[in-house]
Design an enzyme around this catalytic site. Structure first.
Site, PDB file in Angstrom:
ATOM      1  N   HIS A 217       0.806  -1.218   0.000  1.00 34.18           N
ATOM      2  CA  HIS A 217       0.000   0.000   0.000  1.00 34.18           C
ATOM      3  C   HIS A 217       0.844   1.275   0.000  1.00 34.18           C
ATOM      4  CE1 HIS A 217      -3.671   2.088  -0.426  1.00 34.18           C
ATOM      5  NE2 HIS A 217      -3.269   2.922   0.496  1.00 34.18           N
ATOM      6  N   TYR A 221       1.706   5.098  -2.592  1.00 28.18           N
ATOM      7  CA  TYR A 221       1.999   6.504  -2.246  1.00 28.18           C
ATOM      8  C   TYR A 221       3.418   6.895  -2.648  1.00 28.18           C
ATOM      9  CZ  TYR A 221      -2.422   6.055   0.073  1.00 28.18           C
ATOM     10  OH  TYR A 221      -3.747   5.814   0.305  1.00 28.18           O
ATOM     11  N   HIS A 368      -9.735   0.740 -11.071  1.00 29.84           N
ATOM     12  CA  HIS A 368      -9.253   1.651 -10.015  1.00 29.84           C
ATOM     13  C   HIS A 368      -7.782   2.004 -10.221  1.00 29.84           C
ATOM     14  CE1 HIS A 368      -8.253   3.255  -6.051  1.00 29.84           C
ATOM     15  NE2 HIS A 368      -7.418   2.251  -5.837  1.00 29.84           N
ATOM     16  N   PHE A 369      -6.958   1.005 -10.482  1.00 29.09           N
ATOM     17  CA  PHE A 369      -5.542   1.406 -10.543  1.00 29.09           C
ATOM     18  C   PHE A 369      -5.179   2.095 -11.859  1.00 29.09           C
ATOM     19  CE2 PHE A 369      -4.758  -3.375 -10.859  1.00 29.09           C
ATOM     20  CZ  PHE A 369      -4.339  -3.404 -12.180  1.00 29.09           C
ATOM     21  N   HIS A 370      -6.041   1.923 -12.882  1.00 26.65           N
ATOM     22  CA  HIS A 370      -5.742   2.702 -14.089  1.00 26.65           C
ATOM     23  C   HIS A 370      -6.136   4.173 -13.925  1.00 26.65           C
ATOM     24  CE1 HIS A 370      -5.079  -1.211 -16.119  1.00 26.65           C
ATOM     25  NE2 HIS A 370      -4.162  -0.482 -16.716  1.00 26.65           N
ATOM     26  N   ARG A 433     -10.651 -10.487 -11.984  1.00 27.01           N
ATOM     27  CA  ARG A 433      -9.334 -10.030 -12.417  1.00 27.01           C
ATOM     28  C   ARG A 433      -8.325 -11.138 -12.132  1.00 27.01           C
ATOM     29  NH1 ARG A 433      -6.193  -6.680  -7.712  1.00 27.01           N
ATOM     30  NH2 ARG A 433      -4.608  -6.625  -9.319  1.00 27.01           N
ATOM     31  N   ARG A 434      -7.082 -10.872 -12.477  1.00 27.18           N
ATOM     32  CA  ARG A 434      -5.979 -11.831 -12.288  1.00 27.18           C
ATOM     33  C   ARG A 434      -6.217 -13.139 -13.031  1.00 27.18           C
ATOM     34  NH1 ARG A 434      -5.440  -9.973  -6.458  1.00 27.18           N
ATOM     35  NH2 ARG A 434      -3.520  -8.756  -6.497  1.00 27.18           N
TER      36      ARG A 434
HETATM   37 FE1  HAS Z   1      -5.893   1.974  -4.213  1.00 28.56          FE
HETATM   38  C1  HAS Z   1      -6.160  -1.430  -4.637  1.00 28.56           C
HETATM   39  C2  HAS Z   1      -7.834   1.819  -1.416  1.00 28.56           C
HETATM   40  C3  HAS Z   1      -5.390   5.365  -3.625  1.00 28.56           C
HETATM   41  C4  HAS Z   1      -3.324   2.009  -6.501  1.00 28.56           C
HETATM   42  N1  HAS Z   1      -4.946   0.556  -5.362  1.00 28.56           N
HETATM   43  C5  HAS Z   1      -5.227  -0.780  -5.406  1.00 28.56           C
HETATM   44  C6  HAS Z   1      -4.356  -1.419  -6.352  1.00 28.56           C
HETATM   45  C7  HAS Z   1      -3.530  -0.448  -6.864  1.00 28.56           C
HETATM   46  C8  HAS Z   1      -3.907   0.802  -6.228  1.00 28.56           C
HETATM   47  C9  HAS Z   1      -2.404  -0.636  -7.855  1.00 28.56           C
HETATM   48  O1  HAS Z   1      -8.927  -0.345   0.444  1.00 28.56           O
HETATM   49  C10 HAS Z   1      -4.380  -2.891  -6.746  1.00 28.56           C
HETATM   50  C11 HAS Z   1      -3.410  -3.706  -5.952  1.00 28.56           C
HETATM   51  C12 HAS Z   1      -3.443  -5.147  -6.423  1.00 28.56           C
HETATM   52  O2  HAS Z   1      -2.800  -5.453  -7.436  1.00 28.56           O
HETATM   53  O3  HAS Z   1      -4.136  -5.955  -5.801  1.00 28.56           O
HETATM   54  N2  HAS Z   1      -6.543   3.351  -2.824  1.00 28.56           N
HETATM   55  C13 HAS Z   1      -7.333   3.067  -1.769  1.00 28.56           C
HETATM   56  C14 HAS Z   1      -7.587   4.294  -1.006  1.00 28.56           C
HETATM   57  C15 HAS Z   1      -6.899   5.291  -1.639  1.00 28.56           C
HETATM   58  C16 HAS Z   1      -6.235   4.684  -2.777  1.00 28.56           C
HETATM   59  C17 HAS Z   1      -8.411   4.434   0.222  1.00 28.56           C
HETATM   60  N3  HAS Z   1      -4.632   3.412  -4.937  1.00 28.56           N
HETATM   61  C18 HAS Z   1      -4.580   4.728  -4.559  1.00 28.56           C
HETATM   62  C19 HAS Z   1      -3.553   5.405  -5.282  1.00 28.56           C
HETATM   63  C20 HAS Z   1      -2.953   4.459  -6.084  1.00 28.56           C
HETATM   64  C21 HAS Z   1      -3.648   3.210  -5.857  1.00 28.56           C
HETATM   65  C22 HAS Z   1      -3.200   6.855  -5.127  1.00 28.56           C
HETATM   66  C23 HAS Z   1      -1.823   4.573  -7.041  1.00 28.56           C
HETATM   67  C24 HAS Z   1      -1.105   5.636  -7.242  1.00 28.56           C
HETATM   68  N4  HAS Z   1      -6.835   0.487  -3.253  1.00 28.56           N
HETATM   69  C25 HAS Z   1      -7.547   0.628  -2.092  1.00 28.56           C
HETATM   70  C26 HAS Z   1      -8.006  -0.697  -1.641  1.00 28.56           C
HETATM   71  C27 HAS Z   1      -7.515  -1.620  -2.550  1.00 28.56           C
HETATM   72  C28 HAS Z   1      -6.796  -0.853  -3.543  1.00 28.56           C
HETATM   73  C29 HAS Z   1      -8.810  -1.029  -0.464  1.00 28.56           C
HETATM   74  C30 HAS Z   1      -7.674  -3.148  -2.483  1.00 28.56           C
HETATM   75  C31 HAS Z   1      -8.868  -3.591  -3.176  1.00 28.56           C
HETATM   76  C32 HAS Z   1      -8.945  -5.107  -3.233  1.00 28.56           C
HETATM   77  O4  HAS Z   1      -9.903  -5.636  -2.669  1.00 28.56           O
HETATM   78  O5  HAS Z   1      -8.079  -5.754  -3.844  1.00 28.56           O
HETATM   79  C33 HAS Z   1      -6.837   6.746  -1.188  1.00 28.56           C
HETATM   80  O6  HAS Z   1      -5.496   7.134  -1.046  1.00 28.56           O
HETATM   81  C34 HAS Z   1      -7.572   7.668  -2.099  1.00 28.56           C
HETATM   82  C35 HAS Z   1      -7.674   9.080  -1.523  1.00 28.56           C
HETATM   83  C36 HAS Z   1      -7.902  10.075  -2.596  1.00 28.56           C
HETATM   84  C37 HAS Z   1      -8.833  11.027  -2.605  1.00 28.56           C
HETATM   85  C38 HAS Z   1      -8.962  11.916  -3.810  1.00 28.56           C
HETATM   86  C39 HAS Z   1      -8.519  13.356  -3.551  1.00 28.56           C
HETATM   87  C40 HAS Z   1      -8.568  14.117  -4.846  1.00 28.56           C
HETATM   88  C41 HAS Z   1      -7.597  14.921  -5.300  1.00 28.56           C
HETATM   89  C42 HAS Z   1      -7.756  15.551  -6.659  1.00 28.56           C
HETATM   90  C43 HAS Z   1      -8.227  16.982  -6.569  1.00 28.56           C
HETATM   91  C44 HAS Z   1      -8.535  17.480  -7.934  1.00 28.56           C
HETATM   92  C45 HAS Z   1      -8.428  18.751  -8.353  1.00 28.56           C
HETATM   93  C46 HAS Z   1      -8.741  19.069  -9.773  1.00 28.56           C
HETATM   94  C47 HAS Z   1      -8.005  19.856  -7.460  1.00 28.56           C
HETATM   95  C48 HAS Z   1      -9.765  11.224  -1.487  1.00 28.56           C
HETATM   96  C49 HAS Z   1      -6.372  15.225  -4.525  1.00 28.56           C
HETATM   97  C50 HAS Z   1     -10.112  19.709  -9.874  1.00 28.56           C
HETATM   98  C51 HAS Z   1     -10.705  19.364 -11.181  1.00 28.56           C
HETATM   99  C52 HAS Z   1     -11.996  19.479 -11.524  1.00 28.56           C
HETATM  100  C53 HAS Z   1     -12.441  19.049 -12.877  1.00 28.56           C
HETATM  101  C54 HAS Z   1     -13.043  19.960 -10.605  1.00 28.56           C
END
Ligand code: HAS
Length: 550
Positions: A217, A221, A368-370, A433-434
């Site tokens: 995890h 980050y 999700h990861f894409h 998947r997988r």
């Molecule tokens: Fe995830 C699975 C939970 C973030 C990557 N994640 C994965 C896997 C990958 C991955 C590669 O809880 C698959 C792993 C595998 O092969 O099995 N993920 C989260 C959570 C977050 C999260 C809670 N993941 C990421 C990020 C990744 C990433 C970042 C890559 C860089 N993820 C999971 C969970 C799994 C998971 C489970 C396991 C699922 C399973 O069952 O297998 C958090 O960090 C997300 C927080 C983000 C936010 C968004 C804030 C928004 C921002 C943008 C602001 C935009 C602006 C533009 C200002 C709350 C900062 C404005 C524009 C306009 C148009 C208005």
């Protein structure tokens, strides 16, 4: 302009990153077609082999090299040129990582390691694959310690001062990375390598997965934080304003040291060997690690509004139209951010204990990861590439390149929207998947998944093909700006490294007292992991022998 020897180091890192990107995206294209039942591989090539190469080369290798190229450039720019020792260790780190990468890649290509990038036991690859991966980690540690050394020298010379924001963020990312790697190093050295070389017969599967996800995890980050560095430190400069809040930015990064690691069980919520109490605790901690991303979103909106208003934007949203949309360096990063809104929301869904039952091990996770690593991170790196490479080579980033840059990010956006949306929907319908493509012996329920407007084979293949073309366009831009574009002769043609100013006078000094954060991080890790890991070792079920299913 930073010193020539630092530029060379950064360019080599970025060069290797893009070689990995080239091969990795080619594997991605093949995969889309196989996954859509449109291509049969020859008997000597295996779907899982390609999937492993795609995951390892893009998610692990492209990102890691690019990140170090970016760190080297920014650290040299913000703290001054590297001394001979820092340079020497950075090169040693680079070569150790490269030897590891080549070893792991050779094993994948020769069909000895079709175990995917998560290398779950009891699938068993050649021992040399794990040795290769271990070298990759060791190499990144050496490079990391070299950067820490550079930072320590700076701090000694500037007693009592807070470091520049870029350096602070680099060190935060490195601290998180080093603590995170302890898990994967432990499992690879003490479990996988002895087992794969036949020194022991069995492996404790639950323990190996848990140690992997302790690392897995925070690994996400490790990809995300350099993108956030660009958002916090470079975007404001492109917009002509200061960093929104220096202390908020530092606090967000420090929170990642604390909360990114003790959360790995949210990848294992369906596994029977961990009690619900520990899973629930780690789910709660996962919700804590969302906070720094929300802080980042707030900070970005604040930055845009300030910049837009400074340029005459009126009313509630008038500032939006005053942003520099014609500058591909900005637009690419903005689109990357926009993708992270659904990407992050999807993460919150995954992390919700009950909802995870619906999406775990389905194509939803692939979607999700894409739209996390594949776009917010990757497209930010693309936006950085547009100026980082010309900055390092001293070549022009011409108007034609700017136009090609736009075509590249537009096509990436369209391709990713098509592909990742269909992956999310397919996952909700139940597609796993997988696994390689299967119609479950043409079972009507399984075949129905592929009838939707977005989920049909043609749309997905079109999405994947657009992405591949976009990737090739990016490679063209990289080759041009690295080797072929004319040198920037006039002052106006030089591309600058856009580091924004940040006001540090109100930033509390304790934010840079690393021992506090490292101490709290270890305390949280012990609370979240000590008892369950002890249980997995002390009450270990019978171990598993290895399986080679391909
Ligand atoms: Fe995830 C699975 C939970 C973030 C990557 N994640 C994965 C896997 C990958 C991955 C590669 O809880 C698959 C792993 C595998 O092969 O099995 N993920 C989260 C959570 C977050 C999260 C809670 N993941 C990421 C990020 C990744 C990433 C970042 C890559 C860089 N993820 C999971 C969970 C799994 C998971 C489970 C396991 C699922 C399973 O069952 O297998 C958090 O960090 C997300 C927080 C983000 C936010 C968004 C804030 C928004 C921002 C943008 C602001 C935009 C602006 C533009 C200002 C709350 C900062 C404005 C524009 C306009 C148009 C208005």
């Amino acid at each position: 302009m930073i010193a020539a020897q630092d530029r060379k180091l950064a360019l080599w890192n970025i060069g290797v990153a893009y070689i990995a990107f080239l091969i990795g995206t080619l594997c991605g294209l093949l995969q889309v077609f196989i996954r859509n039942d449109a291509l049969q591989l020859p008997s000597w090539l295996d779907y899982y082999q390609i999937l492993t190469a795609h995951g390892v080369l893009l998610a692990l290798i492209f990102t890691t090299y690019f990140i170090f190229g970016f760190f080297v450039t920014g650290m040299s720019k913000s703290l001054g040129s590297f001394g001979p020792k820092v340079l020497l260790y950075s090169w040693i780190g680079f070569w150790v990582t490269t030897i590891g990468t080549v070893m792991a890649t050779v094993m994948i290509i020769s069909g000895e390691a079709s175990v995917l990038y998560t290398f779950y036991a009891p699938l068993k690859a050649s021992g040399w694959y794990y040795v290769g991966l271990a070298l990759v980690i060791v190499g990144t540690w050496i490079s990391s310690f070299a950067l820490v050394g550079h930072y320590v020298v700076w701090r000694k010379a500037h007693k009592g001062e807070l470091s520049p924001l870029f350096a602070f963020m680099t060190i935060t990312t490195i601290i998180m990375w080093i603590i995170a790697c302890l898990g994967v190093v432990a499992t690879v050295l003490f479990q996988y390598i002895p087992w794969a070389f036949g020194w022991v017969e069995t492996i404790n599967v639950e323990l190996s997965r848990s140690l992997f996800w302790y690392f897995g995890h925070p690994l996400v980050y490790f990809w995300l934080l350099p993108a956030y560095m660009a958002w916090y430190v470079i975007v404001p400069k492109l917009l002509g304003v200061k960093v929104f809040s220096d202390s908020l930015a530092r606090l967000a990064f420090v929170l990642f040291i604390l909360f990114s690691i003790p959360v790995g069980f949210h990848h294992q919520l369906t596994e029977p060997g961990i009690s619900n109490f520990w899973k629930f605790l780690q789910v709660v901690l996962t919700f804590m690690v969302i906070i720094p991303s929300l802080l980042t979103a707030f900070s970005m909106f604040g930055t845009f509004e300030r910049a837009g208003r400074k340029n005459g934007g009126q009313g509630l949203f008038g500032w939006f139209t005053k942003l520099p949309w014609k500058d591909v360096r900005f637009t690419s990063i903005f689109v990357a951010m926009a993708f992270f809104i659904p990407g992050g929301a999807g993460g919150i869904i995954n992390a919700s204990f009950q909802l995870n039952e619906v999406v775990h091990n389905t194509m939803w996770i692939v979607g999700h990861f894409h739209i996390t690593v594949g776009t917010p991170v990757a497209m930010t790196f693309m936006g950085l590439t547009f100026w980082l490479v010309p900055y390092l080579t001293g070549r022009k980033f011409s108007k034609v390149m700017q136009k090609l840059g736009f075509i590249q990010i537009i096509t990436w956006t369209i391709g990713m929207l098509l592909m990742s949306t269909s992956q999310h929907i397919l996952g909700l319908l139940g597609a796993p998947r997988r696994t390689a493509y299967t119609g479950y012996n043409n079972h009507p329920s399984a075949l129905e998944w592929f009838d939707g407007i977005l989920t049909n084979h043609v749309t997905m293949a079109v999405g994947g093909s657009i992405l591949f073309l976009s990737a090739m366009l990016l490679i063209y831009i990289v080759v041009m700006t690295m080797f072929l574009s004319p040198k920037a002769e006039l002052e106006a043609d030089f591309v600058e490294f856009p580091l924004a100013d940040s006001d540090k006078e109100h930033t509390p000094k304790f934010l840079e007292n690393w021992w506090i954060w490292i101490g709290i991080a270890f305390a949280l890790i012990i609370i979240a992991y000590a008892i369950p890991l002890y249980g997995m070792i002390h009450h270990a079920p019978p171990g598993s022998e290895g399986f080679k299913t391909w």
